[in-house]
Design a protein around this motif. Structure first.
Motif, PDB file in Angstrom:
ATOM      1  N   VAL A  25       0.672  -1.305   0.030  1.00 51.92           N
ATOM      2  CA  VAL A  25      -0.142   0.110  -0.132  1.00 51.92           C
ATOM      3  C   VAL A  25       0.780   1.267  -0.147  1.00 51.92           C
ATOM      4  CG1 VAL A  25      -1.833   1.138   1.171  1.00 51.92           C
ATOM      5  CG2 VAL A  25      -1.720  -1.107   1.350  1.00 51.92           C
ATOM      6  N   ILE A  26       0.507   2.123  -1.039  1.00 52.22           N
ATOM      7  CA  ILE A  26       0.960   3.536  -0.802  1.00 52.22           C
ATOM      8  C   ILE A  26       0.018   4.264   0.143  1.00 52.22           C
ATOM      9  CG2 ILE A  26       2.033   5.422  -2.104  1.00 52.22           C
ATOM     10  CD1 ILE A  26       3.053   4.104  -4.127  1.00 52.22           C
ATOM     11  N   MET A  27       0.281   4.550   1.120  1.00 48.54           N
ATOM     12  CA  MET A  27      -0.743   5.503   1.935  1.00 48.54           C
ATOM     13  C   MET A  27      -0.629   6.753   1.805  1.00 48.54           C
ATOM     14  SD  MET A  27       0.261   3.460   5.599  1.00 48.54           S
ATOM     15  CE  MET A  27       2.084   4.064   5.800  1.00 48.54           C
ATOM     16  N   ASP A  28      -1.270   7.375   0.688  1.00 44.71           N
ATOM     17  CA  ASP A  28      -0.983   8.600   0.238  1.00 44.71           C
ATOM     18  C   ASP A  28      -2.296   9.582   0.420  1.00 44.71           C
ATOM     19  OD1 ASP A  28       0.319  10.759  -0.933  1.00 44.71           O
ATOM     20  OD2 ASP A  28      -0.345  10.264  -2.962  1.00 44.71           O
ATOM     21  N   GLY A  29      -2.338  10.580   0.734  1.00 48.24           N
ATOM     22  CA  GLY A  29      -3.293  11.505   0.730  1.00 48.24           C
ATOM     23  C   GLY A  29      -3.459  11.877   2.206  1.00 48.24           C
ATOM     24  N   PHE A  70       4.140   1.780   2.446  1.00 48.70           N
ATOM     25  CA  PHE A  70       5.061   2.926   2.367  1.00 48.70           C
ATOM     26  C   PHE A  70       4.906   4.140   3.186  1.00 48.70           C
ATOM     27  CE2 PHE A  70       7.230   4.768  -1.864  1.00 48.70           C
ATOM     28  CZ  PHE A  70       8.341   4.736  -1.258  1.00 48.70           C
ATOM     29  N   ALA A  71       5.698   4.302   3.950  1.00 48.65           N
ATOM     30  CA  ALA A  71       5.566   5.432   5.094  1.00 48.65           C
ATOM     31  C   ALA A  71       6.174   6.601   4.945  1.00 48.65           C
ATOM     32  CB  ALA A  71       6.069   4.983   6.353  1.00 48.65           C
ATOM     33  N   PHE A  72       7.540   6.387   4.260  1.00 46.60           N
ATOM     34  CA  PHE A  72       8.257   7.600   3.894  1.00 46.60           C
ATOM     35  C   PHE A  72       9.216   7.035   2.849  1.00 46.60           C
ATOM     36  CE2 PHE A  72      11.901  10.558   4.584  1.00 46.60           C
ATOM     37  CZ  PHE A  72      11.189  11.566   4.940  1.00 46.60           C
ATOM     38  N   SER A  73       9.530   7.780   1.700  1.00 45.99           N
ATOM     39  CA  SER A  73      10.022   7.447   0.417  1.00 45.99           C
ATOM     40  C   SER A  73      11.520   8.182   0.666  1.00 45.99           C
ATOM     41  CB  SER A  73       9.380   7.918  -0.848  1.00 45.99           C
ATOM     42  OG  SER A  73       9.443   9.270  -0.896  1.00 45.99           O
ATOM     43  N   SER A  74      12.454   7.712  -0.208  1.00 49.58           N
ATOM     44  CA  SER A  74      13.737   8.230  -0.080  1.00 49.58           C
ATOM     45  C   SER A  74      13.574   9.636  -0.818  1.00 49.58           C
ATOM     46  CB  SER A  74      14.578   7.315  -1.174  1.00 49.58           C
ATOM     47  OG  SER A  74      14.286   6.748  -2.369  1.00 49.58           O
ATOM     48  N   GLU A  75      12.305  10.009  -1.483  1.00 48.99           N
ATOM     49  CA  GLU A  75      12.454  11.359  -2.024  1.00 48.99           C
ATOM     50  C   GLU A  75      11.705  12.425  -1.055  1.00 48.99           C
ATOM     51  OE1 GLU A  75      13.766   8.752  -4.417  1.00 48.99           O
ATOM     52  OE2 GLU A  75      11.684   8.485  -4.010  1.00 48.99           O
ATOM     53  N   ASN A  76      11.066  11.769  -0.080  1.00 49.42           N
ATOM     54  CA  ASN A  76      10.380  12.498   1.127  1.00 49.42           C
ATOM     55  C   ASN A  76      11.002  13.528   1.708  1.00 49.42           C
ATOM     56  OD1 ASN A  76       7.732   9.980   1.469  1.00 49.42           O
ATOM     57  ND2 ASN A  76       7.548  11.923   0.446  1.00 49.42           N
ATOM     58  N   TRP A  77      12.571  13.051   1.782  1.00 50.25           N
ATOM     59  CA  TRP A  77      13.499  14.379   2.412  1.00 50.25           C
ATOM     60  C   TRP A  77      13.262  15.666   1.849  1.00 50.25           C
ATOM     61  CZ3 TRP A  77      15.450  12.435   6.756  1.00 50.25           C
ATOM     62  CH2 TRP A  77      15.565  11.081   7.061  1.00 50.25           C
ATOM     63  N   ILE A 195      -2.178  -1.289  -3.634  1.00 54.21           N
ATOM     64  CA  ILE A 195      -3.150  -0.272  -3.546  1.00 54.21           C
ATOM     65  C   ILE A 195      -2.405   1.189  -3.372  1.00 54.21           C
ATOM     66  CG2 ILE A 195      -5.144   0.652  -2.120  1.00 54.21           C
ATOM     67  CD1 ILE A 195      -5.573  -2.290  -1.130  1.00 54.21           C
ATOM     68  N   ARG A 196      -2.927   2.047  -4.067  1.00 52.75           N
ATOM     69  CA  ARG A 196      -2.480   3.506  -3.758  1.00 52.75           C
ATOM     70  C   ARG A 196      -3.853   4.569  -3.643  1.00 52.75           C
ATOM     71  NH1 ARG A 196       2.207   7.174  -5.886  1.00 52.75           N
ATOM     72  NH2 ARG A 196       1.764   9.031  -4.674  1.00 52.75           N
ATOM     73  N   THR A 197      -3.884   4.908  -2.442  1.00 58.25           N
ATOM     74  CA  THR A 197      -4.884   5.805  -2.117  1.00 58.25           C
ATOM     75  C   THR A 197      -4.576   7.240  -2.438  1.00 58.25           C
ATOM     76  OG1 THR A 197      -3.993   6.264   0.330  1.00 58.25           O
ATOM     77  CG2 THR A 197      -5.485   4.349   0.007  1.00 58.25           C
ATOM     78  N   GLU A 201      -2.123   7.924  -9.598  1.00 51.40           N
ATOM     79  CA  GLU A 201      -1.783   6.749 -10.494  1.00 51.40           C
ATOM     80  C   GLU A 201      -0.342   6.565 -10.736  1.00 51.40           C
ATOM     81  OE1 GLU A 201      -4.816   6.028 -12.938  1.00 51.40           O
ATOM     82  OE2 GLU A 201      -6.690   6.332 -11.548  1.00 51.40           O
ATOM     83  N   ARG A 202       0.327   6.541  -9.606  1.00 53.20           N
ATOM     84  CA  ARG A 202       1.881   6.236 -10.025  1.00 53.20           C
ATOM     85  C   ARG A 202       2.565   5.304  -8.797  1.00 53.20           C
ATOM     86  NH1 ARG A 202       1.728  12.203  -9.803  1.00 53.20           N
ATOM     87  NH2 ARG A 202       1.998  12.910  -7.686  1.00 53.20           N
ATOM     88  N   ILE A 203       3.864   5.027  -9.189  1.00 49.12           N
ATOM     89  CA  ILE A 203       4.413   4.132  -8.077  1.00 49.12           C
ATOM     90  C   ILE A 203       5.218   4.501  -7.442  1.00 49.12           C
ATOM     91  CG2 ILE A 203       6.269   3.511  -9.662  1.00 49.12           C
ATOM     92  CD1 ILE A 203       5.671   0.610  -8.843  1.00 49.12           C
ATOM     93  N   SER A 204       5.618   5.990  -7.701  1.00 51.09           N
ATOM     94  CA  SER A 204       6.585   6.924  -6.593  1.00 51.09           C
ATOM     95  C   SER A 204       7.944   6.115  -6.048  1.00 51.09           C
ATOM     96  CB  SER A 204       5.819   7.234  -5.592  1.00 51.09           C
ATOM     97  OG  SER A 204       4.891   8.356  -6.236  1.00 51.09           O
ATOM     98  N   ASN A 205       8.286   5.242  -6.944  1.00 51.90           N
ATOM     99  CA  ASN A 205       9.635   4.448  -6.365  1.00 51.90           C
ATOM    100  C   ASN A 205       9.365   3.552  -5.485  1.00 51.90           C
ATOM    101  OD1 ASN A 205      12.315   3.802  -6.661  1.00 51.90           O
ATOM    102  ND2 ASN A 205      13.095   5.641  -5.571  1.00 51.90           N
TER     103      ASN A 205
HETATM  104  C1  IPE Z   1       4.489   8.090  -1.855  1.00 51.86           C
HETATM  105  O1  IPE Z   1       3.818   9.353  -1.554  1.00 51.86           O
HETATM  106  C2  IPE Z   1       5.146   7.804  -0.564  1.00 51.86           C
HETATM  107  C3  IPE Z   1       4.292   7.497   0.568  1.00 51.86           C
HETATM  108  C4  IPE Z   1       3.218   7.482   0.618  1.00 51.86           C
HETATM  109  C5  IPE Z   1       5.228   7.238   1.831  1.00 51.86           C
HETATM  110  P1  IPE Z   1       4.255  10.914  -2.004  1.00 51.86           P
HETATM  111  O2  IPE Z   1       3.055  11.724  -1.911  1.00 51.86           O
HETATM  112  O3  IPE Z   1       5.470  11.107  -1.509  1.00 51.86           O
HETATM  113  O4  IPE Z   1       4.263  10.581  -3.731  1.00 51.86           O
HETATM  114  P2  IPE Z   1       4.246  11.920  -4.902  1.00 51.86           P
HETATM  115  O5  IPE Z   1       5.642  12.631  -4.516  1.00 51.86           O
HETATM  116  O6  IPE Z   1       2.954  12.346  -4.938  1.00 51.86           O
HETATM  117  O7  IPE Z   1       4.842  11.045  -6.066  1.00 51.86           O
END
Ligand code: IPE
Ligand code: IPE
Ligand code: MG
Length: 260
Positions: A25-29, A70-77, A195-197, A201-205
């Motif tokens: 799951v990408i817990m997004d939003g 997915f709680a924190f991506s390498s790009e979330n910094w 699942i991506r909430t 509609e992307r995989i975001s690494n």
């Molecule tokens: C993906 O969400 C990472 C997590 C849910 C932890 P983001 O919100 O960082 O993804 P982008 O930047 O919209 O692609």
């Protein structure tokens, strides 16, 4: 390593479970959920932790065996410093509050990702949580933190070459089976359902290697609102898919006996 983990979707046609064995799951939003209510983004993140607790319970009830979030991506910094430090603090708080219950319920907790950027306190807490739950096998919850799919493939390659330095000068003999034991998710079967909430509609690494044949489900629902009913919709959608793994539809119909 258990048998399902060996079922690489590109080397063999894996078992096709009716209830997904592994959900990613990408817990997004979280931020947009909060914005909509004129609340700070941080409140959204806090509600996100509560949603995760519910989804763990729902997955267990429904017979899912592995949940990877997915709680924190390498790009979330790249986010504002105050949000990053809030998220790190929230991770610590969540470990403090949740590990005891997870353990009591037979959950094995793992954290995947590059830990070198974490504080010593956080690293120690992760080590302790993983050690405390290491014998559990009822359910596997994996939290991806400072995780990136590209990082994962690179770190696995480095580990493979550390283990077998002779491969560095003989790349032609490298196979999938040499690399995959070094990937972060080597202990689990590949995700059946992704699942991506939050509507993107992307995989975001996220799990780039592991989701080669995963079924994707995208929903507009913001993560803090994702509950058992939403999970049911995702699983229903998964159950309507024809997973062909490169074969034709006629071949699938000929030989498929769904396993539960
Ligand atoms: C993906 O969400 C990472 C997590 C849910 C932890 P983001 O919100 O960082 O993804 P982008 O930047 O919209 O692609
Ligand atoms: C996901 O929610 C949580 C993390 C990336 C840590 P977001 O914080 O990305 O929420 P939106 O996408 O801004 O709404
Ligand atoms: Mg987001």
């Amino acid at each position: 390593m258990t048998i399902p983990a060996l079922q690489s979707s590109t080397l063999i046609v894996p078992d096709i479970p009716n209830v997904p064995r592994h959900v990613a799951v990408i817990m997004d939003g979280n931020g947009r959920w909060a914005n909509k209510r004129h609340l700070p983004r941080m409140v959204g993140h806090e509600r996100g932790v509560a949603a995760l607790r519910g989804v763990v319970e729902s997955c267990m009830k429904r017979g899912v065996k592995y949940l990877t979030v997915f709680a924190f991506s390498s790009e979330n910094w790249r986010r504002p410093e105050d949000e990053v430090s809030f998220l790190m603090g929230l991770f610590i708080k969540a470990l403090e509050r949740e590990v005891r219950d997870l353990h009591a319920n037979g959950v094995r907790l793992r954290v995947i990702g590059d830990r070198t950027a974490f504080s010593k306190k956080l690293c120690d807490m992760i080590d302790r949580a993983e050690a405390a739950t290491a014998e559990n096998d009822k359910f596997h919850l994996t939290v991806a933190a400072n995780y990136g799919g590209r990082w994962d493939i690179l770190q696995a390659t480095r580990k493979m070459l550390d283990t077998h330095p002779e491969l560095a000068t003989n790349g032609a003999v490298i196979t999938e089976e040499m690399l995959t034991p070094h990937l972060s998710m080597a202990f689990a079967p590949e995700p059946d359902l992704f699942i991506r909430t939050g509507g993107e509609e992307r995989i975001s690494n996220f799990l780039l290697w592991q989701s080669a044949y995963t079924e994707f489900y995208f929903t507009e629902c913001f993560w803090p609102e994702f509950d058992d009913a939403q999970l049911e919709l995702a699983i229903q959608s998964y159950q309507q898919r024809e997973r062909r793994f490169g074969r034709t539809s006629a071949q699938v119909l000929q030989c498929s006996t769904p396993v539960s």
